[in-house]
Design a protein around this motif. Structure first.
Motif, mmCIF file in Angstrom:
data_model
loop_
_atom_site.group_PDB
_atom_site.id
_atom_site.type_symbol
_atom_site.label_atom_id
_atom_site.label_comp_id
_atom_site.label_asym_id
_atom_site.label_seq_id
_atom_site.Cartn_x
_atom_site.Cartn_y
_atom_site.Cartn_z
ATOM 1 N N GLU A 143 0.819 -1.219 0.000
ATOM 2 C CA GLU A 143 0.000 0.000 0.000
ATOM 3 C C GLU A 143 0.850 1.266 0.000
ATOM 4 O O GLU A 143 0.347 2.367 -0.278
ATOM 5 C CB GLU A 143 -0.943 -0.003 1.204
ATOM 6 C CG GLU A 143 -0.281 0.186 2.564
ATOM 7 C CD GLU A 143 0.391 -1.073 3.094
ATOM 8 O OE1 GLU A 143 1.048 -0.988 4.145
ATOM 9 O OE2 GLU A 143 0.243 -2.144 2.448
ATOM 10 N N GLU A 144 2.156 1.118 0.282
ATOM 11 C CA GLU A 144 3.060 2.282 0.294
ATOM 12 C C GLU A 144 3.634 2.596 -1.082
ATOM 13 O O GLU A 144 4.407 3.553 -1.239
ATOM 14 C CB GLU A 144 4.189 2.041 1.283
ATOM 15 C CG GLU A 144 3.761 1.929 2.730
ATOM 16 C CD GLU A 144 4.931 1.707 3.648
ATOM 17 O OE1 GLU A 144 5.598 2.700 4.029
ATOM 18 O OE2 GLU A 144 5.208 0.530 3.986
ATOM 19 N N VAL A 145 3.293 1.804 -2.074
ATOM 20 C CA VAL A 145 3.736 2.076 -3.443
ATOM 21 C C VAL A 145 2.825 3.165 -4.002
ATOM 22 O O VAL A 145 1.739 2.911 -4.515
ATOM 23 C CB VAL A 145 3.674 0.806 -4.318
ATOM 24 C CG1 VAL A 145 4.109 1.122 -5.745
ATOM 25 C CG2 VAL A 145 4.560 -0.287 -3.732
ATOM 26 N N THR A 146 3.271 4.391 -3.884
ATOM 27 C CA THR A 146 2.476 5.556 -4.277
ATOM 28 C C THR A 146 3.074 6.229 -5.504
ATOM 29 O O THR A 146 4.220 5.946 -5.894
ATOM 30 C CB THR A 146 2.424 6.572 -3.135
ATOM 31 O OG1 THR A 146 3.772 7.047 -2.885
ATOM 32 C CG2 THR A 146 1.844 5.945 -1.865
ATOM 33 N N SER A 147 2.326 7.146 -6.069
ATOM 34 C CA SER A 147 2.790 7.899 -7.226
ATOM 35 C C SER A 147 4.053 8.683 -6.887
ATOM 36 O O SER A 147 4.999 8.749 -7.687
ATOM 37 C CB SER A 147 1.695 8.848 -7.718
ATOM 38 O OG SER A 147 2.146 9.593 -8.822
ATOM 39 N N GLU A 148 4.080 9.272 -5.702
ATOM 40 C CA GLU A 148 5.247 10.059 -5.277
ATOM 41 C C GLU A 148 6.490 9.186 -5.180
ATOM 42 O O GLU A 148 7.584 9.578 -5.603
ATOM 43 C CB GLU A 148 4.976 10.725 -3.919
ATOM 44 C CG GLU A 148 3.929 11.823 -3.942
ATOM 45 C CD GLU A 148 2.497 11.293 -4.035
ATOM 46 O OE1 GLU A 148 2.294 10.055 -3.844
ATOM 47 O OE2 GLU A 148 1.586 12.087 -4.310
ATOM 48 N N LEU A 149 6.326 7.980 -4.633
ATOM 49 C CA LEU A 149 7.454 7.062 -4.492
ATOM 50 C C LEU A 149 7.985 6.637 -5.863
ATOM 51 O O LEU A 149 9.209 6.632 -6.092
ATOM 52 C CB LEU A 149 7.036 5.824 -3.699
ATOM 53 C CG LEU A 149 8.118 4.747 -3.543
ATOM 54 C CD1 LEU A 149 9.234 5.231 -2.624
ATOM 55 C CD2 LEU A 149 7.525 3.440 -3.029
ATOM 56 N N ILE A 150 7.099 6.298 -6.776
ATOM 57 C CA ILE A 150 7.512 5.825 -8.094
ATOM 58 C C ILE A 150 8.170 6.950 -8.895
ATOM 59 O O ILE A 150 9.156 6.722 -9.614
ATOM 60 C CB ILE A 150 6.314 5.219 -8.849
ATOM 61 C CG1 ILE A 150 5.788 3.989 -8.108
ATOM 62 C CG2 ILE A 150 6.714 4.841 -10.269
ATOM 63 C CD1 ILE A 150 6.821 2.910 -7.869
ATOM 64 N N GLN A 151 7.658 8.171 -8.754
ATOM 65 C CA GLN A 151 8.301 9.309 -9.421
ATOM 66 C C GLN A 151 9.698 9.544 -8.846
ATOM 67 O O GLN A 151 10.632 9.893 -9.583
ATOM 68 C CB GLN A 151 7.446 10.568 -9.261
ATOM 69 C CG GLN A 151 6.166 10.552 -10.083
ATOM 70 C CD GLN A 151 5.363 11.824 -9.918
ATOM 71 O OE1 GLN A 151 5.795 12.893 -10.328
ATOM 72 N NE2 GLN A 151 4.190 11.708 -9.317
ATOM 73 N N SER A 152 9.834 9.349 -7.550
ATOM 74 C CA SER A 152 11.140 9.494 -6.915
ATOM 75 C C SER A 152 12.107 8.424 -7.428
ATOM 76 O O SER A 152 13.297 8.697 -7.667
ATOM 77 C CB SER A 152 10.988 9.384 -5.396
ATOM 78 O OG SER A 152 12.244 9.465 -4.757
ATOM 79 N N TYR A 153 11.608 7.216 -7.628
ATOM 80 C CA TYR A 153 12.428 6.130 -8.170
ATOM 81 C C TYR A 153 12.879 6.459 -9.586
ATOM 82 O O TYR A 153 14.044 6.258 -9.945
ATOM 83 C CB TYR A 153 11.629 4.827 -8.140
ATOM 84 C CG TYR A 153 12.308 3.631 -8.766
ATOM 85 C CD1 TYR A 153 13.632 3.321 -8.476
ATOM 86 C CD2 TYR A 153 11.615 2.803 -9.654
ATOM 87 C CE1 TYR A 153 14.257 2.219 -9.049
ATOM 88 C CE2 TYR A 153 12.231 1.694 -10.225
ATOM 89 C CZ TYR A 153 13.553 1.413 -9.925
ATOM 90 O OH TYR A 153 14.161 0.325 -10.499
ATOM 91 N N GLN A 154 11.967 7.002 -10.397
ATOM 92 C CA GLN A 154 12.324 7.387 -11.765
ATOM 93 C C GLN A 154 13.428 8.441 -11.756
ATOM 94 O O GLN A 154 14.384 8.370 -12.558
ATOM 95 C CB GLN A 154 11.091 7.921 -12.505
ATOM 96 C CG GLN A 154 11.382 8.329 -13.948
ATOM 97 C CD GLN A 154 10.123 8.774 -14.682
ATOM 98 O OE1 GLN A 154 9.608 8.075 -15.543
ATOM 99 N NE2 GLN A 154 9.622 9.942 -14.331
#
Length: 312
Positions: free
Chosen positions: A59-70
């Motif tokens: 549930e912690e896989v958020t848009s903000e996290l994925i953008q940060s990974y990118q």
């Protein structure tokens, strides 16, 4: 066993994303989907490094996290297509978790790039190929081996790495290499040139107790063979990147696919017809050519290959 297939255990948080992804990878392996399992492993390793080993709930896989990974990938020089590849794998895993009701759909991948850019394929020039062939790697055995595999692929009309890996001694008889392409099943026959024989002989001591011509695979267990193959493919591309740096040629890009592309380009430059190139490489997509042309003779194939090899 390679790091690609290392098991990640002992996660502390509940509903662990890493644990779930690792479970999905293991299921792929059990189902014989080795190539997809490698994709999951590569992505899992990258995302794990981004998180510095810190686990997270699905549930912690958020848009903000994925953008940060990118952004993290971009800062490390990862190209857009590779970043997109990781994102697509993570999205597939995330969607599986949603289907299993392990989390609610938050659409965390909508703001990152998941497309595929067209990349310009650059074949090696004859000059670059000569530099590669003549590069002094006498004190770098691993790189010399990678160079030999690269050149063997080129010498054999762009034989695919998977076909090189599975090439058996029984495939070489009476001065010819005869094999069926793994990709299409098409039978190909190649005249055994001295440059090919030299590479085979160079590694004969490593394969004296093996059915294989080259020391890429070492097991008869189907699962181990697949794991070994994908690890060897990945390792080969890593070694080729190191050779790139030694050659220091602008825009040089060495991968296991490049010898195949290079053979076709150099053959064309030397006046070999498109139909001969298509036949020589075992292409089955040249449907129009095959409608009008019968299968070309082995003599024509060997002459075409000899002409290409002589040019370098």
């Amino acid at each position: 066993m390679s790091v690609l297939f290392i098991k990640i255990n002992n996660f502390m948080c509940n509903n662990s994303f890493f644990s779930f992804m690792n479970e999905q990878k293991e299921l792929l392996l059990q189902n014989g989907q080795f190539k997809t399992a490698v994709s999951y492993s590569c992505t899992l390793n990258s995302f794990f490094n981004f998180r510095r080993g810190k686990d997270l709930g699905i549930e912690e896989v958020t848009s903000e996290l994925i953008q940060s990974y990118q952004s993290w990938l971009k800062q490390r020089g990862v190209v857009a297509n590779t970043s997109s590849f990781y994102m697509r794998v993570l999205r597939a895993v995330y969607n599986k978790a949603v289907k299993k009701n392990l989390t609610v759909q938050q659409r965390p991948f909508e703001e990152v790039y998941t497309g595929i850019d067209k990349t310009q394929k650059r074949a090696l020039t004859i000059e670059a190929l000569r530099l590669l062939r003549n590069l002094d790697l006498s004190h770098k055995k691993k790189l010399a081996y990678a160079r030999d595999l690269f050149m063997f692929s080129f010498y054999t009309r762009g034989m695919a790495f998977v076909d090189m890996a599975h090439l058996c001694k029984e495939n070489i008889k009476e001065g010819t290499i005869t094999y069926h392409r793994k990709k299409t099943g098409q039978k190909l026959v190649i005249g055994l040139e001295s440059c090919m024989a030299e590479i085979i002989e160079r590694y004969s001591s490593f394969t004296k107790d093996s059915d294989y011509v080259l020391p890429i695979l070492h097991s008869d267990n189907p699962r181990n063979i697949q794991v070994q193959y994908y690890n060897a493919l990945r390792y080969q591309n890593i070694q080729l990147k190191k050779i790139e740096k030694l050659l220091d040629i602008p825009h040089l890009h060495l991968t296991t696919y490049v010898p195949r592309h290079a053979w076709a380009s150099i053959a064309r430059e030397n006046g070999v017809s498109l139909s001969v190139i298509s036949e020589g490489m075992g292409h089955t997509s040249e449907k129009t050519t095959r409608i009008y042309l019968a299968s070309l003779s082995q003599v024509v194939m060997d002459e075409a290959n000899h002409k290409v090899l002589s040019s370098i």
